[in-house]
Structure formats: C-alpha cells, structure tokens
Design an enzyme around this catalytic site. Structure first.
Site, PDB file in Angstrom:
ATOM      1  N   TYR A  37     -73.200  20.610 -70.153  1.00  0.00           N
ATOM      2  CA  TYR A  37     -73.758  20.625 -68.800  1.00  0.00           C
ATOM      3  C   TYR A  37     -72.647  20.833 -67.776  1.00  0.00           C
ATOM      4  CZ  TYR A  37     -77.090  19.591 -65.092  1.00  0.00           C
ATOM      5  OH  TYR A  37     -77.910  19.680 -63.996  1.00  0.00           O
ATOM      6  N   TYR A  90     -78.549  28.108 -62.318  1.00  0.00           N
ATOM      7  CA  TYR A  90     -78.737  26.658 -62.303  1.00  0.00           C
ATOM      8  C   TYR A  90     -80.221  26.380 -62.454  1.00  0.00           C
ATOM      9  CZ  TYR A  90     -78.889  21.859 -60.625  1.00  0.00           C
ATOM     10  OH  TYR A  90     -79.118  20.506 -60.505  1.00  0.00           O
TER      11      TYR A  90
END
Lengths: 141, 389, 324
Positions: free
Chosen positions: B293, B343
């Site tokens: 992440y 994103y």
C-alpha cells in the site's frame, strides 16, 4: 509624485519590488468599478453580489489590473512602458480585507530592454492575483 | 468449520473502470461497472453472487450496487472502516463469509470520484460531533488536516531515527514509475520520473514532496471471492488466498498515532504481518512479488520492515540497489501503485496481486508462486498472501 | 449532476459551432480617450504616475505627452451604467453562448485569466473600438468550483486610423454551481477575515478547551493510578478507572517530530505552517504550532515553551516557541 525611473542596467533578476498593501474598502471596490466603466451589478450592489454567492461586492478585474500596473510603475518610474499583463485570478477581493502586492524581477531581455516582473496579490483567503507584467525600461546613460 | 483462513477462498475474477481525473458519472455507476466486469471475468453471472462487501468510506450501498448490477438475494453484506486500511479488511470479510458458508460468491468493490468529487487532499473539516470528529479536533485547529500532514509527521521521525533520506523515498517513486510506464491503465503510462524531477518538485508537507504523495483518481475496482472448489470450475486460474488478516495496535489512532512510546513503531502492521505468516506457514523468503500500500512513498519502507523483508530501520538499504524493480529481490507495485497507476484506495492493488498470480501483469516477474498484498498504514490495517490455486 | 450521455454530446456539438465566431458586434468607445476619465481612474487606483495626470511631467518623459494607463484599455469601450440592467444586444453571440450554458445548468460564471498586450500607450483624443472573437471552448473540466467549461475570447483594439493598439484575452469558466456552495452562500454573512477550524466539543474534551480559555494547558490524570494521558478519553487504559482529574503543564518540552505544511493553503492559517509533536516535560505529547521561527531551523530535540494565545479573532490555542 514621480520617482526617478529605473534604468535597464539597474535592474537584476531576483530584485524584489517594494511591498504594497491595499486596504480593500467598499469605496475602493465601487470607485474602481465606476472608473473603469464596469457597472456589472456584483461590483457595486451588495444584494446582487449576495445573489451570486458572495458576501459583499467584490473587485472587478480592471481594478485588479489597474492596481497591479500601479504597483509596477510605483517601483519602475514614469519612463517605464508597460507592454503586457498576464494574470490568473484566485480568491475574490472583498471589503474589510487587505491585499498585499509583492513582486520580483523574473526575466531580463536586452532586445528592447524588456523586463518581466512576477506579481502576487494575496489577501486573507489566499492569492487574489498571480501573474506577470512585461515592461521596457530606458537604457542607462 | 475451518480454524484458520488458510486456503479457504480464492479470487476468481477482477474488474475495474478506466482511471481518470473526471469520470463524468456517479460513484454508483463506477462501482456497478467494476462489479459487472469482475463478475464477467470470473465466468459468473450476477445471479451467482450472494455476498457484497466494501469500505465504510464508500458512498454506494451494497444493495444499491446489487440492484444496479442485477444481483438478487444477498446473504452477506458488510463494511470495513479506516480508509485504505480496509483494502484487505474487505478481503478478510469476503474470505470469512465464504469459509463459513455464509456466502458462496462475494463481490468486493470500491469506487470513488476521488478527483472530481470530494478530495482527501483538501482535508477534514466539520460535520456531526462523532468520536471521529473529536479526534480530528486535536489537529484541525493547528492546521494538521490532510493525510500528507499526518504521514509526514511520522516520516520526519523515521528519517531522524534511521538516516533515511528524501533520495531514498525517491527510489520507491522511481521504481514504481518504471512499472507504470508499461501499464496503459496508469495515469503515468509512458511518463518516466527522474531523481532530479523528484528532488526538485515542490514540498506538499515537508519532508514529503509532490511525487511522494499518491494521486487522486476517479475510478472503481472490484473482485470476486469464492471457495477453492468452486474456483476449479471457473475459466481463470484462481488466486488462492493463503492467508488474510487485520490488525489494530496499542495506542492506535486513525492516522495520528503520535503518542506511542516510539512513534515509528507500527504494531498494527506487525500484527497483520505476524498473522499472515502464522496462517500461511510461509515467511518473507517465500514471497516473489508484492503489492504494498502506497498512499505515500515512505509507508512502503515501513511495511517492508514489518513484513520482515529487512530489519527495522533498514528498508532504505534494502531498496537502494533496485529491490523493488523487476529483477530485484521483491518486484513491488508492478502496476505503478497508487503513486503512479491510480488511487482506488488499494482495491486496484488487489487486482494487480491477482494479475501477478495469473502471470498477466504488464511488469510480470518470472517467479510468481506467492504474492503479498497489503492495506493502508497509519490506520488499523490488513494484509493477505496470494498463491497459485 | 452535470449533463451526460447523448445530451452532453449534443450540447458539445452545439458549442463547437461557436468556436471561431466573431461575436457579431463592434464595441465603439463613446468618448475619445480623455483626461477626465483618466484622472478619475488614477484617483480610484491611487496611481500618482505623472505620465497620466501631470502634463509637464508627461511632456518631459518618454511618453512626450499625457497618456492613459495601459490597463484602462477595456474601459474605453465598456457600456457604463447600461451594463447594470443586464440587458444585452440580441445579436451578441457571446451572450447567446452564455445563455446556452445557463440552459444546461452551467449558470456560474467566473473569469480565471486575462492576458493583455499594449502596442502603444493611448493619447488624449484617440478613438477606440474593439472586435471580439470566441477563440476556443475547453472540454468539460472538473474544477474547484464545480464541473464546467472554459471559454476563451480575444478582443482586438484599434484606433481612429484602424491601427491595432492592443489586444486582450479572457478565460472564463461557466460552471454548475455545486449544491453545497449554493447553500453556504445563503448563510448569514461570514466573517470578512477567515478563521481557523474550530474543535468539535463533546463530553470528553470540552473541559480541556475550557482550561485553554483560562490560559492553561491541561493534562488528564487518572484518579486511581495517577497515569497522565493525552488526548483525553473517558477511561484509564492502564487501570480502567473512570474517575479522573487533571494537572496543568508547565508548557516546557522538546520537539519529538514536526512537519512544515505548504499545501493546501487553507484560509485562516499562515504558510509555511510548522506543526510539531512536542514531548512535554510531564511525559505526555501534544500537537501544536511552532511560531516565530524559520522552518529551516526547526529540528527534533529542540527545547520549546508553550503559551496560550489567540490564533485568530476567536480561538485560543496552545502554541510553542523556541525556549530561551
């Protein structure tokens, strides 16, 4: 009032212009709109400005431009010639606030003794105006 | 009944919308399109789906998406909190549902107009007085109100303690950009990034510069989770979920865990990592590639340490010789990540993890037996290990 | 919601027809360039440049005679009081284009950029006219104000001898006013100076802010095990007691970590903004601004001292300065 005009050779990239704070009053905003013949209601009629989503009358673009030009010639003097203005508009100028104009010499070009000044006008809400003013200065003696 | 979540479920379908800065349609539309694509990729029809799960931060209700896609009876639906920390938390929910028989086929989704709609970079502000808003009230008056500002605070301390530099952070960004260059879905497709560009870019919140921060994207991503038995009858090679786990740690705040004895300790990531290894019986040495992440470049380093790819404080050394690049020890974020692809709150990373297992990434490493996929840092978090079915 | 699908396609096809169009009217100055309007302008702007208002100074300057401020260019052709009525010539293609946008919900309008070039300074007696062309219309954009389209126009100014004296471009955004901003605009007048975001007050934190109002930086303390804790919460994590009181911090501490915020610039705050996690000498940490210091000089371990101050017109906050 007239200060001695700056000569092209006196100016260096990076030179800062004297900061100019402008007290934003209703009088200035309305006087600027009227002097520029811009009677669009949002610049002199508070009710119309509120209907457009603003808290009060706000400064028109011609006045902003006029103040930017004054800021530059206050520094450069009577023999400077402004040849162009390129500005981006941001947060509105509203009564009760102050806009502070700051600037610095960004470029010099010997052909025509041209100087480009970067200008920012900031009020409490952020940048009202950012951009450049192009001018020519007389050559030195 | 299973006692652990080892090999109890597999990802059999993935789908996504295009990623853009202005989708021109609703978040519900994006969610429905991503789900439809994932169901089709799985070789299933909406009628086969009986579970749906997403983030608490998603604005499209499970039943709204189900109605839009034409899913009928739902036996399982749930939400996972804490922003990007939920990216694998939602997988955990899906695996639990499938492993316990609560559902047969679960669609996991996340869709947002992250650029044209509400932008996280613009910061938190008012709203109803919840415990969450009281929490933010310790920071908003002083101006600490964006994810970049919260992560920068921990990054500054980490750099102070370990000697990690802005150039080290740049290596994360550049390695991922190398991958994005080859990925047509990526915003930065075909656009390389140099160290000079990274170093001369403006600061957003010091010490983080522009390219240390992820993008803001409009888009949706989804995947379908079923049992390994059901997976065998479906067209795509399954990505078997070897382990999946969540973690929240001591003195946990959402993004602002500034009061721990050592601020740079991330017990929630350590906990997710420990469980992933315990459940799967694997170690970091068994992992061939990773999706880590990356809302910000620095958090990639911290996770490499928590998951045991290197010692605490040594991640900058670990990546310096290209460990994250193709051919390196751990090709990471081969889609470009959230820094360089899009994103989508980590859900695009789940789909990339599946592609790595299938062997279809645009930056495909030769070895792909096991892939680690992680979720957000600074918040209660989660992680999973994918393997060949 | 902004229009979509075939409606959007048809609309954008209609827009294409306007690109490159002369708006159809020539604006003619009603008065020649004159000293009275120039003086009025200079008084409004506070511009004392002698080239505009002092004939002797102007004569001695490079200009050789009185000239008008170049940024007045558009003033010579504007409509004056008639603009207040909002009525426009039905042949005006620019106004027609704006009405087309209005009809599809893009009712907001804001000028975002202007570029101007002045070929020569205007002299008293010059007669000015201008023609305007719609140069381009952008594709649909998502902006901070809402979804919309940018319209670029260019006006070319000529004098009585048909010589070009300058031009200007305007970039205007026609946008769909977001519902949130439309509702906030109807609220009672906001303060003219932006204020910082205020804390939300609830049962577990309002007491702490009351202490700040009394110029004290409080730290919550467990009544049973005496453990200090911050931020405040209703139960002691060490011994689970619900009773608590508080102590006042001396405000002395050291910087444990810090950031320098540069983006985004939120109204009410001054940037670059230094925010630090300060380790107070009592042992708890506290997040606050560090003031009166060059951001380059802030470092971890630096001793700081808290004081409680008004940070805007309304809110008191503990802030830190480098300890002497």
């Amino acid at each position: 009032m007239s200060i001695e005009t700056l000569r092209y050779q006196d100016v260096n990239v990076g030179d800062a212009l004297p900061e100019l704070p402008i007290a934003l009053t209703s009088s200035l905003i309305v006087a600027g709109a009227v002097a520029s013949q811009d009677y669009t209601p949002v610049h002199h009629d508070k009710e119309a400005a509120e209907a457009a989503g603003m808290q009060d009358v706000f400064m028109n673009i011609l006045t902003t431009n006029g103040l930017v030009s004054r800021f530059v010639t206050d520094w450069a003097g009577i023999d400077a010639r402004i040849t162009g203005v390129s500005i981006k508009l941001g947060t509105p100028n509203l009564p009760g606030d102050t806009m502070t104009l700051t600037g610095a010499v960004a470029e010099k070009d010997e052909t025509g003794n041209a100087v480009t000044v970067e200008v920012t006008g900031k009020n409490a809400w952020g940048n009202h105006v950012t951009g450049t003013v192009k001018l020519t200065l007389p050559a030195g003696d | 009944m299973p006692t652990t979540l080892k090999d109890e479920a597999a990802i059999v379908g993935i789908g996504e919308t295009e990623y853009s800065k202005n989708s021109g349609r609703s978040e519900l539309a994006l969610a429905a399109e991503a789900c439809r694509a994932a169901i089709a990729d799985a070789g299933l029809t909406p009628a086969d789906i009986d579970g749906m799960t997403t983030f608490t931060m998603d604005n499209s209700d499970e039943i709204e998406v189900a109605r839009a896609v034409g899913v009928g009876d739902l036996r399982f639906f749930s939400r996972t909190p804490h922003g990007g920390g939920a990216a694998i938390g939602v997988m955990h929910q899906a695996v639990m549902a499938v492993a316990t028989g609560s559902a047969k086929a679960v669609v996991v989704y996340r869709a947002l107009n992250g650029r044209s709609g509400a932008r996280y970079s613009e910061g938190v502000s008012g709203g109803p007085t919840t415990s969450d808003l009281i929490h933010w009230s310790w920071y908003m008056p002083s101006g600490l109100m964006t994810p970049a500002s919260w992560v920068a605070m921990v990054t500054q301390r980490y750099m102070h303690e370990t000697g990690c530099t802005s150039e080290d952070l740049a290596e994360v960004c550049i390695a991922q950009r190398e991958h994005a260059i080859k990925n047509p879905r990526a915003f930065f497709h075909g656009k390389p990034l140099t160290l000079e560009e990274h170093q001369s870019a403006r600061h957003i919140v010091e010490p983080l510069r522009l390219y240390d921060c992820c993008q803001e994207t409009d888009g949706g991503a989804a995947c379908v989770v079923v049992s390994p038995e059901m997976a065998r009858d479906l067209p795509n090679p399954p990505a078997l979920i070897r382990a999946v786990a969540q973690g929240a740690g001591a003195h946990q705040e959402s993004m602002t865990s500034f009061y721990r004895p050592t601020m740079t300790d991330l017990p929630e990531v350590d906990l997710s990592a420990r469980q992933c290894w315990e459940i799967s019986g694997l170690t970091a040495d068994d992992i061939d590639a990773a999706v880590i992440y990356d809302a910000f470049s620095s958090i990639v380093l911290w996770q490499l340490e928590s998951y045991g790819f290197c010692k605490k404080g040594e991640a900058a050394d670990f990546i310096r010789d290209g460990a994250l690049r193709l051919g390196g020890r751990l090709p990471t974020n081969t889609h470009g990540g959230q820094l360089s692809e899009a994103y989508v709150h980590g859900m695009n990373g789940v789909n990339e993890g599946v592609r790595l297992i299938r062997g279809t990434s645009t930056s495909q490493p030769a070895k792909n037996e096991h892939v680690l996929v992680t979720a957000g840092v600074g918040v209660p978090t989660s992680g999973m290990i994918l393997g060949q079915g | 919601m902004a229009i979509s699908g075939t409606e959007r396609e048809e609309f954008e096809k209609q827009l294409e027809a306007y690109v490159g169009l002369d708006i159809g009217l020539e604006d003619r100055g009603r008065d020649p360039v004159n000293a009275a309007m120039v003086r009025h302008w200079c008084e409004a702007m506070g511009d004392a440049c002698g080239a505009y208002t002092d004939a002797a100074e102007a004569a001695a300057s490079v200009h050789g005679e009185l000239v008008a401020p170049p940024t007045m260019l558009q003033t010579w052709i504007l409509g004056g009081v008639s603009m207040a009525s909002g009525e426009s010539d039905p042949r005006d293609k620019q106004k027609e284009l704006h009405r087309l946008f209005d009809s599809k919900g893009f009712t907001g309008v804001v000028a975002t950029n202007t570029e101007q070039e002045y070929t020569r300074y205007l002299k008293m007696g010059d007669e000015i006219r201008a023609k305007t062309v719609i140069e381009s219309i952008s594709e649909q954009k998502a902006t901070g104000l809402g979804i919309g389209y940018f319209i670029n126009t260019r006006s070319t100014f000529r004098d009585q001898n048909d010589e070009e004296v300058g031009w200007l471009t305007f970039r205007v955004l026609k946008f769909e006013i977001a519902e949130a901003s439309a509702s906030s605009s109807s609220e009672a007048a906001a303060p003219s100076r932006p204020q910082r975001l205020k804390p939300a007050l609830g049962h577990d934190n309002a007491w702490w802010w009351d202490c700040v109002e009394k110029d004290e930086l409080a730290i919550q303390r467990c009544s049973r095990c005496q453990a200090l804790r911050h931020p405040p919460r209703p139960m002691c994590g060490e011994c689970q007691a619900s009773d608590w009181d508080f102590v006042f911090s001396t405000g002395q501490g050291t910087i444990y970590s810090f950031v320098v915020i540069r983006h985004p610039e939120v109204p009410g705050y001054t940037y670059p903004l230094v925010v630090a996690v300060v380790e107070l000498e009592e042992g708890t940490r506290f997040v606050g601004n560090v003031l009166d210091i060059d951001p380059e000089e802030v470092e971890i371990g630096m001793p700081v001292q808290a004081s409680i101050e008004l940070v805007d017109d309304e809110m008191k906050l503990p802030v830190f300065r480098r300890a002497q």
